[in-house]
Scaffold this motif. Structure first.
Motif, mmCIF file in Angstrom:
data_model
loop_
_atom_site.group_PDB
_atom_site.id
_atom_site.type_symbol
_atom_site.label_atom_id
_atom_site.label_comp_id
_atom_site.label_asym_id
_atom_site.label_seq_id
_atom_site.Cartn_x
_atom_site.Cartn_y
_atom_site.Cartn_z
ATOM 1 N N MET A 194 -114.104 6.879 33.838
ATOM 2 C CA MET A 194 -113.805 7.509 33.324
ATOM 3 C C MET A 194 -113.349 9.118 34.401
ATOM 4 N N ASN A 195 -113.106 8.468 35.692
ATOM 5 C CA ASN A 195 -112.356 9.777 36.063
ATOM 6 C C ASN A 195 -110.827 10.276 35.939
ATOM 7 N N ILE A 196 -110.449 8.429 35.840
ATOM 8 C CA ILE A 196 -108.948 8.828 35.676
ATOM 9 C C ILE A 196 -108.982 8.720 34.280
ATOM 10 N N LEU A 197 -109.538 7.726 33.280
ATOM 11 C CA LEU A 197 -108.626 7.738 32.012
ATOM 12 C C LEU A 197 -109.189 8.820 30.925
ATOM 13 N N GLY A 198 -110.285 8.996 31.341
ATOM 14 C CA GLY A 198 -110.811 10.549 30.915
ATOM 15 C C GLY A 198 -111.952 9.740 29.031
ATOM 16 N N LYS A 199 -112.822 10.271 28.762
ATOM 17 C CA LYS A 199 -113.487 9.020 28.039
ATOM 18 C C LYS A 199 -112.604 8.419 26.508
ATOM 19 N N PRO A 200 -112.736 7.854 26.565
ATOM 20 C CA PRO A 200 -112.894 6.180 25.657
ATOM 21 C C PRO A 200 -112.042 6.700 24.068
ATOM 22 N N LEU A 201 -111.902 7.944 23.672
ATOM 23 C CA LEU A 201 -111.664 7.572 21.752
ATOM 24 C C LEU A 201 -112.640 7.193 20.838
ATOM 25 N N LYS A 202 -111.161 6.091 21.607
ATOM 26 C CA LYS A 202 -110.276 4.621 20.613
ATOM 27 C C LYS A 202 -110.910 3.840 21.959
ATOM 28 N N HIS A 203 -110.533 2.771 20.875
ATOM 29 C CA HIS A 203 -110.531 1.603 21.702
ATOM 30 C C HIS A 203 -110.377 0.148 21.444
ATOM 31 N N LEU A 204 -108.789 -0.869 21.776
ATOM 32 C CA LEU A 204 -108.631 -1.743 21.034
ATOM 33 C C LEU A 204 -109.205 -2.825 22.421
ATOM 34 N N GLN A 205 -108.925 -4.284 21.607
ATOM 35 C CA GLN A 205 -108.320 -4.968 22.997
ATOM 36 C C GLN A 205 -106.995 -6.289 22.280
ATOM 37 N N GLN A 206 -106.434 -6.720 22.826
ATOM 38 C CA GLN A 206 -105.519 -7.358 22.440
ATOM 39 C C GLN A 206 -106.373 -9.151 22.373
ATOM 40 N N ARG A 207 -106.143 -9.916 22.149
ATOM 41 C CA ARG A 207 -106.338 -10.839 21.396
ATOM 42 C C ARG A 207 -106.251 -12.057 23.731
ATOM 43 N N ASP A 208 -105.603 -11.512 24.287
ATOM 44 C CA ASP A 208 -106.042 -12.481 25.065
ATOM 45 C C ASP A 208 -107.268 -11.258 25.881
ATOM 46 N N GLY A 209 -107.806 -10.297 25.784
ATOM 47 C CA GLY A 209 -108.754 -10.082 26.738
ATOM 48 C C GLY A 209 -108.216 -8.439 26.845
ATOM 49 N N GLN A 210 -107.095 -7.445 27.546
ATOM 50 C CA GLN A 210 -106.703 -6.493 27.676
ATOM 51 C C GLN A 210 -107.805 -5.869 26.528
ATOM 52 N N VAL A 211 -107.553 -4.301 27.403
ATOM 53 C CA VAL A 211 -108.474 -3.527 26.397
ATOM 54 C C VAL A 211 -107.257 -2.190 26.875
ATOM 55 N N TRP A 212 -107.237 -1.544 25.577
ATOM 56 C CA TRP A 212 -106.495 -0.753 25.092
ATOM 57 C C TRP A 212 -107.742 0.722 25.123
ATOM 58 N N VAL A 213 -107.103 2.148 25.915
ATOM 59 C CA VAL A 213 -107.963 3.449 25.242
ATOM 60 C C VAL A 213 -107.508 4.486 25.213
ATOM 61 N N PHE A 214 -107.521 5.012 24.406
ATOM 62 C CA PHE A 214 -106.442 6.880 24.065
ATOM 63 C C PHE A 214 -107.811 7.893 24.309
ATOM 64 N N ASN A 215 -107.676 8.633 25.241
ATOM 65 C CA ASN A 215 -108.099 9.537 25.401
ATOM 66 C C ASN A 215 -108.052 11.084 25.154
ATOM 67 N N GLY A 216 -107.487 10.988 23.613
ATOM 68 C CA GLY A 216 -106.794 11.815 22.737
ATOM 69 C C GLY A 216 -105.733 12.558 22.837
ATOM 70 N N LYS A 217 -104.708 12.104 24.189
ATOM 71 C CA LYS A 217 -103.841 12.847 24.414
ATOM 72 C C LYS A 217 -102.412 10.919 24.472
ATOM 73 N N ASN A 218 -103.276 10.511 25.141
ATOM 74 C CA ASN A 218 -101.939 8.966 25.775
ATOM 75 C C ASN A 218 -103.243 7.688 25.302
ATOM 76 N N TRP A 219 -102.376 6.380 25.405
ATOM 77 C CA TRP A 219 -103.217 5.116 25.477
ATOM 78 C C TRP A 219 -102.571 4.499 26.939
ATOM 79 N N TYR A 220 -103.967 3.837 26.853
ATOM 80 C CA TYR A 220 -103.515 2.965 28.351
ATOM 81 C C TYR A 220 -104.478 1.408 28.173
ATOM 82 N N LYS A 221 -103.618 0.496 29.147
ATOM 83 C CA LYS A 221 -103.276 -0.536 28.824
ATOM 84 C C LYS A 221 -104.575 -0.552 29.968
ATOM 85 N N ILE A 222 -105.067 -1.502 30.359
ATOM 86 C CA ILE A 222 -106.853 -2.003 31.082
ATOM 87 C C ILE A 222 -106.521 -3.625 31.222
ATOM 88 N N ASP A 223 -105.916 -3.900 32.510
ATOM 89 C CA ASP A 223 -105.452 -5.965 32.163
ATOM 90 C C ASP A 223 -106.832 -6.368 33.259
#
Length: 953
Positions: free
Chosen positions: A645-674
């Protein structure tokens, strides 16, 4: 030899794998439309200033656009052309007028430079050349000299000729007319010719951004590259000829590419270095209309295309290609999936499959045949003199007869013999008819009918125009998968077969057809690894287990979860199944009739979000819009991960690839978590804050954005979108009107409220710029970062101020603007000269009061007392003004009332002290000794009364 064969086989396999889906998408277009009431989209020219802001010549005036805000500056007639100088001063050519934009009467407006009141020219070109600005219409070239503000006009001697273009080549100003090419020298036209060049007229001539190379277009629809006196014909001319396109304008997009606008086939993007067409941007590629009004370039090398429905922008540097322009794709897009090297898309109207089809076109051809033509000729006229022979035969085209084969010659000879015999018989019949006619002539009682005309049959070779289908090439289209006509949201592979699931059930897809295998309104489907079954959740809050027996699907279990709303399910590598409900995470180690144990872990999801379940560093994570949670294997409960939460901020939007990796959007940028919990900033995907789907196939990412576009991401060596735009104060106004942001900024005391509109042009929508400011002279500390690009400073007191502004984009880049220094003058009663005047008046009043009090008789008592009190009031007012300025006290009605009351109380002791000093002389009468102002007007003085009592004692 064996290794060579194996290597060749491997290379062929790789080549086949890469080329199996060789179709590339179209260039990514974004569309923009102004929100200004009363304005249409008839635009004539597009220019960008040094900061990146666009200026658009519109039928209703000049439009400004920075990617977020639109503004309109009206002109007296349609703005047809425009150009900017190095200081971003905008010059405009209109219908019957020309001028510039400047601030007059506290308002940004158009200022005319035309001294001719009845000017009716259409100034189709405006060209800034530093010290001179040219305005061109068909009859006149107007040169405006900037240093002297003078105007000179040049016209043509030939009244039948007219101007069409003015351009600069190799330092020479050239003028193209309808008949000739001239050089403009000292406000005169001198004939000019290029060696080894044909006589076609130029319609544009644009210099390369960095090299001494020019792009030229001519009236014969040819494109040339001009360099050092040599014209080289570009291959794009052949494309224009083949497509029957009429080029209208051309500009350089960057150092390697140029763009052409056409009147009926959109715009053409061309690679100058490789001499090849990148793309024809037309309706088939996502452009709303093929008729292009104008084209322009911004600072990020984005190509702007103006058309009937607004503006469209294309940028080569954006590493995305769109697949939504291919024909056949309908409905709202939910998911894209690759199966057997083919692309399938799930939509609200079913499933579509991208496939290649052959494209045919109708091609005319001519066939030569023999045709019998019947001619009617008057009997007395010879065929040579007949009227029919003199008339042209428009539909018949005589062609030379081809050489016949021996077989055809034999057949022709037979036909000729038959025709000859028939002709002999016809001649005999004609002789008999002539004899009978002669007999009829000798009979006077009989009426003879003389033939009026003769009939002749002629055989000619004619050419007939016919049509045939010819293969024009292949194209990619989306074909609807037959059998699925309902909303479909998911794809999955089970036992190597492709399935799709939606509101009507589960369908087995084979090529371009499908059949229903499970009839359930599906919410989610998850293949189970341990027993090779399907876990199906439906809209009735039921969870069922299916397995495939031969070709039939059989329901084995129906899980009783007490009616809980199961949002999603996840089957991990160990075969465990996890269900997420709005309030709990449920774990099943196995799902069979004999083994039905489960565990419940509570967590926070009060907004009924659809969570993402995945393993990060071998820990089960649950990510929803409330935060990042993981299952603590020691505490056996779901706990929040505050570090994420401190690094990425609140995940206002979140998506998931078919391989399980998660994408989160904090209002400014998209981040991918492997899966190793590594975090990657996906800055380029900031283009799509409303992205609804993302997944990877063959090292390529596929995206569905908020505009319902299917996009393919091509990762390159440099896929970061750096901005060339600069932050600036877009507009500054005060409570009296607009402010000119140059020169000395001094305002009157009553012009003390200011409004600043900030801007950083962003046509991609990825910067999410925030702003921070401080006002030196009020507070030296910086404000908080704000997203609203507006600053309001209200009721500033007189003084000197400096407004400092800095901006920060989504990538953390901070830019500081030049300080805006300004001064507010105090009112005249707070100026030094007025203070000096007050002191002089006060001294004069004191002197007059002293003189009159010391020497006056009884009749001057009231006058001298009034002067004394007035002097006291002036002293207090002077001290009050000095105190306010020194202590920087802000004035208010309550503050003014308190100061006035304080002055009233201070008058009495000061008046008494001054009265004792200003006492009358003994030889000049009693004066005002012992009398105060209140005593004179009949009010007892309390201070005087107390003093007398003390003397009696």
């Amino acid at each position: 030899m064996r290794w060579t064969i194996r290597l060749i086989s491997t290379c062929c396999w790789l080549l086949g794998f890469v080329c199996s889906f060789a179709q590339e998408g179209d260039l990514f277009l974004t569309h923009h439309h102004h929100n200004i009431p009363g304005l249409d989209d008839v635009n004539y020219q597009i220019k960008s200033d040094s900061k990146g802001q666009l200026y658009i010549a519109n039928r209703s005036g000049v439009i400004q656009y920075d990617g977020k805000s639109w503004s309109h500056i009206p002109t007296p007639s349609a703005a047809v052309s425009l150009d900017l100088n190095d200081q971003d001063q905008l010059y405009v050519g209109c219908v019957g007028d020309f001028g510039l934009l400047t601030i007059e009467d506290k308002k940004l407006q158009y200022h005319s430079l035309d001294s001719v009141s009845d000017d009716d020219g259409l100034y189709f070109q405006t060209l800034n050349l530093g010290s001179s600005v040219f305005f061109v219409n068909e009859e006149t070239i107007v040169r405006y000299d900037v240093p002297t503000s003078s105007i000179s006009r040049t016209t043509l001697v030939d009244y039948e000729d007219f101007f069409s273009k003015l351009f600069v080549v190799d330092g020479k100003i050239l003028v193209q007319t309808d008949k000739e090419l001239y050089e403009f020298v000292n406000d005169e036209l001198v004939s000019f010719e290029w060696p080894k060049y044909h006589s076609s007229e130029f319609i544009f001539f644009e210099k390369h951004p960095a090299a001494n190379v020019y792009l030229a277009g001519t009236t014969d629809n040819a494109i040339y590259i001009y360099e050092e006196g040599v014209f080289t014909r570009s291959k794009v001319s052949d494309l224009l000829y083949d497509n029957e396109s009429f080029v209208d304008n051309g500009i350089w997009v960057d150092d390697d590419h140029f763009a052409l606008s056409t009147l009926e086939n959109g715009a053409i993007l061309y690679d100058f270095r490789q001499d090849r067409t990148i793309e024809v941007i037309n309706r088939e590629k996502g452009l709303p209309d093929n008729e292009v009004h104008a084209i322009g370039i911004d600072r990020e090398h984005g190509l702007w295309i103006s058309h009937e429905f607004g503006l469209s922008r294309m940028e080569l540097g954006i590493p995305f290609k769109t697949f939504s322009n291919f024909q056949g794709l309908h409905g709202h897009l939910y998911e894209a999936f690759f199966y057997d090297k083919s692309l399938y898309v799930a939509t609200s109207e079913g499933v579509y499959h991208l496939t290649k089809v052959e494209r045919y076109k109708n091609v005319p051809y001519y066939e030569t045949v023999k045709k019998r033509i019947i001619k009617s000729v008057p009997s007395k006229a010879t065929p040579e003199a007949s009227a029919d022979d003199n008339e042209p035969e428009e539909e018949v085209e005589e062609e030379p007869q081809r050489v016949l084969s021996k077989k055809e010659q034999r057949i022709a000879r037979r036909k000729a013999k038959k025709a000859k015999k028939k002709a002999g018989r016809d001649e005999g019949e004609e002789e008999e008819a002539a004899e009978e006619e002669e007999e009829h002539k000798n009979k006077p009682s009989q009426k003879i009918f003389k033939p009026v005309e003769e009939i002749t049959i002629i055989s000619k070779n004619v050419r007939l125009r016919k049509m045939r289908k010819q293969l024009a090439g292949e194209e990619w289209v989306f074909k609807h998968v037959d059998g699925i006509h309902f909303k479909t949201e998911y794809f999955f592979v089970y036992q190597e077969d492709l399935y799709a699931a939606g509101t009507s059930g589960v369908f087995l897809i084979r090529g371009d057809s499908a059949e229903m295998v499970i009839h359930e309104p599906i919410r989610f489907v998850t293949p189970e690894k341990k027993h090779d079954r399907l876990i199906v959740g439906n809209m009735y809050n039921e969870v069922k287990i299916y397995y495939k027996q031969d070709d039939q699907w059989v329901e084995t279990e129906n899980l009783n979860l007490h009616g809980d709303l199961v949002k999603t399910a996840f089957n991990d590598e160990k075969g465990r199944t996890w269900f997420a409900t709005p309030t709990a995470l449920i774990e099943f180690d196995d799902i069979t009739v004999d083994h039905f144990d489960y565990k419940i872990f509570k967590y926070k999801n009060q907004f009924i979000d659809n969570p993402r379940l995945t393993f990060l560093n071998d820990q089960l994570y649950l990510i929803n819009s409330e935060g990042y949670f993981y299952l603590d294997s020691v505490k056996l409960k779901v706990v929040p991960d505050q570090s994420l939460m401190n690094i990425l901020g609140k995940p206002l939007k979140h998506l998931q690839q078919r391989d399980g990796q998660v994408w989160v959007f904090n209002g400014k940028n998209w981040y991918k978590i492997d899966h190793e919990k590594n975090i990657e900033l996906m800055d380029v995907f900031g283009l799509f804050p409303d992205m609804s789907f993302v997944s990877a196939y063959d090292d390529r990412l596929w995206v569905i954005d908020g505009a319902n576009d299917l996009l393919e991401y091509h990762q390159s060596e440099d896929d970061s979108l750096f901005t060339m735009s600069r932050s600036f104060i877009r507009r500054a106004t005060s409570n009296k009107g607009d402010i000119q942001l140059s020169g000395e900024m001094i305002f009157d005391y009553d012009e003390n409220t200011f409004y600043f509109e900030l801007s950083k042009p962003d046509y991609r929508g990825i910067l999410n710029t925030t702003y921070q400011y401080r006002v030196l002279g009020i507070d030296d500390s910086w404000s908080e970062w704000i997203s609203n690009p507006q600053i309001t400073l209200s009721y500033l007191p007189p003084g000197t101020y400096s407004l400092d502004v800095r901006t920060q984009d989504a990538f953390g880049n901070i830019e500081r603007l030049d300080s805006f220094n300004f001064e507010i003058k105090p009112p005249y009663w707070q100026t030094l000269w007025f203070y000096s005047l007050q002191i002089l008046v006060m001294i004069l009043l004191v002197a007059i009061s002293g003189f009159m009090n010391r020497r006056a008789k009884e009749k001057y008592i009231v006058i001298t007392e009034i002067l004394t009190v007035l002097a006291l009031v002036l002293i207090i007012e002077f001290l009050q003004a000095i105190a306010v300025d020194y202590f920087n006290v802000e004035s208010s009605p309550v503050m003014d009332l308190g100061i006035n009351v304080l002055i009233a109380f201070c008058i009495f002791p000061l008046e008494q002290a001054l009265k004792r000093y200003l006492k009358a002389e003994e030889n000049r009468g009693e004066g005002v000794t012992g009398k105060g102002f209140l005593e004179i007007i009949g009010i007892p003085n309390p201070f005087a009364s107390s003093g007398k009592k003390g003397n009696l004692n």
